[in-house]
Design an enzyme around this catalytic site. Structure first.
Site, PDB file in Angstrom:
ATOM      1  N   ILE A 144      43.632  -8.189  46.981  1.00 26.13           N
ATOM      2  CA  ILE A 144      42.569  -8.724  46.482  1.00 26.13           C
ATOM      3  C   ILE A 144      42.627  -9.176  44.965  1.00 26.13           C
ATOM      4  O   ILE A 144      41.750  -9.859  44.217  1.00 26.13           O
ATOM      5  CB  ILE A 144      41.309  -7.795  46.500  1.00 26.13           C
ATOM      6  CG1 ILE A 144      41.783  -6.465  46.147  1.00 26.13           C
ATOM      7  CG2 ILE A 144      40.754  -7.785  48.027  1.00 26.13           C
ATOM      8  CD1 ILE A 144      40.645  -5.208  46.060  1.00 26.13           C
ATOM      9  N   GLU A 181      45.855 -10.061  41.752  1.00 26.20           N
ATOM     10  CA  GLU A 181      47.170 -10.142  41.477  1.00 26.20           C
ATOM     11  C   GLU A 181      47.222 -10.265  39.591  1.00 26.20           C
ATOM     12  O   GLU A 181      46.989 -11.455  39.396  1.00 26.20           O
ATOM     13  CB  GLU A 181      48.140 -11.125  42.149  1.00 26.20           C
ATOM     14  CG  GLU A 181      49.580 -11.123  41.724  1.00 26.20           C
ATOM     15  CD  GLU A 181      50.632 -11.725  42.623  1.00 26.20           C
ATOM     16  OE1 GLU A 181      51.121 -11.221  43.438  1.00 26.20           O
ATOM     17  OE2 GLU A 181      50.401 -12.912  42.768  1.00 26.20           O
ATOM     18  N   SER A 234      50.078  -5.752  37.679  1.00 31.22           N
ATOM     19  CA  SER A 234      49.657  -5.188  39.179  1.00 31.22           C
ATOM     20  C   SER A 234      49.347  -6.126  40.020  1.00 31.22           C
ATOM     21  O   SER A 234      49.144  -7.187  39.832  1.00 31.22           O
ATOM     22  CB  SER A 234      48.542  -4.059  38.697  1.00 31.22           C
ATOM     23  OG  SER A 234      47.300  -4.849  38.704  1.00 31.22           O
ATOM     24  N   SER A 235      49.345  -5.558  41.322  1.00 34.21           N
ATOM     25  CA  SER A 235      48.846  -6.270  42.556  1.00 34.21           C
ATOM     26  C   SER A 235      47.669  -5.234  43.116  1.00 34.21           C
ATOM     27  O   SER A 235      48.027  -3.900  43.035  1.00 34.21           O
ATOM     28  CB  SER A 235      49.697  -6.551  43.238  1.00 34.21           C
ATOM     29  OG  SER A 235      50.643  -7.341  42.985  1.00 34.21           O
ATOM     30  N   LYS A 274      45.857   0.142  43.510  1.00 38.85           N
ATOM     31  CA  LYS A 274      46.457  -0.826  42.506  1.00 38.85           C
ATOM     32  C   LYS A 274      47.793  -0.437  42.371  1.00 38.85           C
ATOM     33  O   LYS A 274      48.105   0.803  41.864  1.00 38.85           O
ATOM     34  CB  LYS A 274      45.568  -0.575  41.017  1.00 38.85           C
ATOM     35  CG  LYS A 274      46.185  -1.352  39.946  1.00 38.85           C
ATOM     36  CD  LYS A 274      45.273  -1.330  38.811  1.00 38.85           C
ATOM     37  CE  LYS A 274      45.987  -1.896  37.485  1.00 38.85           C
ATOM     38  NZ  LYS A 274      45.027  -2.149  36.531  1.00 38.85           N
ATOM     39  N   ASP A 314      40.492  -5.627  26.743  1.00 32.17           N
ATOM     40  CA  ASP A 314      40.552  -6.640  27.713  1.00 32.17           C
ATOM     41  C   ASP A 314      39.367  -6.817  28.317  1.00 32.17           C
ATOM     42  O   ASP A 314      39.281  -6.919  29.587  1.00 32.17           O
ATOM     43  CB  ASP A 314      41.659  -6.502  28.682  1.00 32.17           C
ATOM     44  CG  ASP A 314      42.136  -7.590  29.322  1.00 32.17           C
ATOM     45  OD1 ASP A 314      41.824  -8.720  28.805  1.00 32.17           O
ATOM     46  OD2 ASP A 314      43.196  -7.792  30.378  1.00 32.17           O
TER      47      ASP A 314
END
Ligand code: ADP
Ligand code: MG
Ligand code: ZN
Length: 578
Positions: free
Chosen positions: A74, A76, A80-81, A100, A187
């Site tokens: 969901i 990338e 992280s993915s 994660k 961020d």
């Protein structure tokens, strides 16, 4: 809590006080089920990549097999993915979770700090919490509750004004919470603030770049703070020529005094930003990270190509999928490596040890970078985040940065919500981003504010500040502004390239706009076109309080910028429950 064990590489499961593992029954690996289905066939290329990623994740962290069915990728990001998974509860109920998987090159301290933010500040007030964390070797998987969410861009222009008010209120709540713990997120942007429109649920995620305030309550961010204060070279004064007559440069005032004998030396260039401009690169700055090992905190490795990076089997796991999905990114990354290498090579390395001032720069106010400037060392200041969301003090590399930088980013989100434009600022480097801010907030105002935090900004052109209501209504195409301000905004903006996303939409007269809307709905075969044209969803009555809050969030001076706590008490949120 045994969070420190990641650093020691001692245990495989990081436990939290209230995690109960017993409630999960053993599951069989699920990935063999996916594949021979016509639905998947259309997207087979991408699906195969994702399927492989899932398989590899199970291989890398086998403990997951017993607990989770990983369904989908969901997200990338650079570091992280994120996967959607389900866990079978003993009650038979399937619970959705977000897994994660952090890039294996992440520093253990960085990972531990991200986890500690989630465990200490998360789970309340719209801040994402954490359920479990798994580790095997250098692979770490953080398990969080899953929040289904909208894509910001998809819903931006269908949100009602009231929804925007609620969104901002909930964002402020999340920021108040983390700032209370002395966490600077660094961020804040829509993809890190999950929003479920139907359920009116919100969650601030991604503490991967978070840093601590000097009095942070997050133990592991204390290290971060001290590390960032060390070893900073304050000799970098990048200049940016936008190729349209405007050039912006940033210096520390002290240096101007010290080096006044040689005026030219005062203005220096960042080879990195200049090269990006020359290449006309418009890509995401994040792309550079793919080839650079992630630094522990801040971005001390940001501008240095890491030759120690090795493509071992674990890094391949992350990289493979990226190659399939975004081949264009590879090209950008390569270019970046070349340009960043220049900075850390030969003369640059010498410069890094002492930044020689004997060499005279001859490129100030030109659109090229001289060899002297190419060899200058970079000022090291926390600069994490996405350029379009970075506060002026971040863009000018002010070494002391506070929670106020998150408030600025929230202001940029608010600007998008009010104007209907996303991303509002799209810049690939810091000085372009600063120039874009100037076109909305004014060049003199920006220069003045920068002085307060010790930065001298030079701009070759005077750009007036814009009225926020006028600007937003014009961009949104709301009636009142069109009548009031036709021609006003465009004539005050310096040039379109400085605000590439924002100021290029002509203000269409209301009647014409309605006609177009009617026509569009008619073509789409939508019977409700009457409705579309007339339902303004509150956008025809935006109160002054909205723009007042926006103005206070986008305060160029971090010292006077509104805090999250103050914002929640702002009249814009009157009658909302705290
Ligand atoms: P990165 O550091 O790679 O940006 P994030 O933590 O921001 O990682 O996660 C990337 C994306 O994954 C998010 O933008 C969001 O779409 C999705 N995501 C992350 N956490 C969750 C969650 N708990 N529930 C649902 N989706 C999530
Ligand atoms: Mg993210
Ligand atoms: Zn120069």
């Amino acid at each position: 809590m045994t969070i420190t064990c990641i650093t020691n590489h001692l245990c495989h499961l990081i436990t939290f006080p209230n995690t109960i593992f017993a409630s999960y029954s053993i599951l069989q690996p699920c990935f063999t089920e996916v594949g021979h289905n016509s639905l998947y066939f259309l997207h087979s290329f991408k699906r195969t990549g994702i399927k492989k990623d899932i398989e590899k994740l199970y291989e890398a962290v086998p403990q997951l097999i017993n607990v989770f069915k990983i369904k989908e990728k969901i997200g990338e990001g650079t570091f992280s993915s994120v996967y959607l998974a389900t866990a079978q509860l003993q009650t038979g109920y399937e619970e959705k979770m977000a897994l994660k998987h952090l890039i294996p090159t992440s520093h253990p301290l960085r990972i531990a700090a991200e986890l500690q933010c989630l465990t200490v500040a998360g789970g309340q007030d719209n801040v994402m919490g954490v359920k479990y964390c798994f580790r095997k070797n250098d692979h770490v998987v953080i398990v969080m509750p899953y929040l289904e969410h909208e894509s910001f861009l998809d819903i931006l222009n269908s949100l009602s004004f009231e929804e925007v008010r609620e969104y901002m209120f909930n964002l402020m709540k999340a920021l108040r919470r983390i700032h209370h713990f002395g966490i600077v997120h660094r961020d804040v942007k829509p993809s890190n603030f999950l929003y479920n429109r139907r359920l009116k649920e919100y969650a601030l995620v991604d503490f991967g770049l978070a840093q601590g305030t000097p009095d942070t309550k997050i133990e592991l961010l204390k290290t971060a703070h001290t590390e960032d204060q060390q070893g900073s070279c304050s000799q970098n004064n990048p200049t940016l020529a936008l190729g349209n007559g405007i050039s912006v440069s940033v210096t520390a005032p002290k240096q101007i005094v010290q080096q006044s004998a040689s005026k030219a030396v005062d203005k220096r260039s960042s080879s990195l930003s200049k090269m990006q401009i020359k290449q006309g690169k418009g890509g995401k700055e994040d792309s550079v990270h793919h080839s650079v090992q992630r630094s522990v905190f801040g971005e001390r490795n940001f501008n240095v190509y890491s030759s120690t990076y090795q493509e071992n089997s674990s890094t391949k796991l992350i990289k493979q999928s990226k190659m399939i999905d975004v081949s264009s990114r590879k090209l950008v990354t390569k270019k970046k490596i070349i340009s960043t290498k220049t900075v850390s090579n030969g003369a640059a390395r010498k410069a890094a040890s002492g930044c020689p001032s004997s060499l005279i720069c001859d490129c100030f106010a030109t659109d090229r970078v001289c060899s002297v400037c190419l060899s200058r060392c970079q000022q090291v200041a926390p600069r994490a985040g996405t350029p379009g969301f970075r506060a002026p003090e971040v863009l000018t590399k002010c070494p002391t940065q506070t929670t106020a930088i998150d408030m600025w980013s929230a202001g940029i989100i608010f600007l998008s919500l009010l104007s209907g434009r996303y991303p509002f600022y799209k810049a690939s480097d810091d000085l372009t981003a600063l120039a874009q801010i100037m076109t909305v907030r004014g060049s003199r105002e920006t220069i003045q504010a920068a002085k307060t935090f010790g930065k001298s900004v030079l701009c070759t052109q005077v750009v007036p500040a814009q009225n926020l209501r006028t600007l937003c209504e014009k961009l949104r195409g709301t009636s009142s502004s069109c009548k009031r301000t036709q021609g006003e905004v465009l004539s005050t903006s310096v040039n379109d390239s400085a605000v590439p996303v924002a100021v290029d939409k002509p203000c269409v007269p209301e009647t014409l706009r309605k006609q177009i809307q009617h026509l569009k709905s008619f073509q789409e075969g939508d019977g409700a076109f009457e409705m579309k044209a007339t339902d303004m969803k509150g956008w025809d009555q935006v109160p002054d309080e909205a723009y007042d809050l926006l103005d206070k969030l986008l305060d160029l001076n971090p010292a006077t910028r509104i805090t999250a706590k103050e914002a929640l008490l702002h009249p814009f949120f009157k009658d909302m429950r705290l």
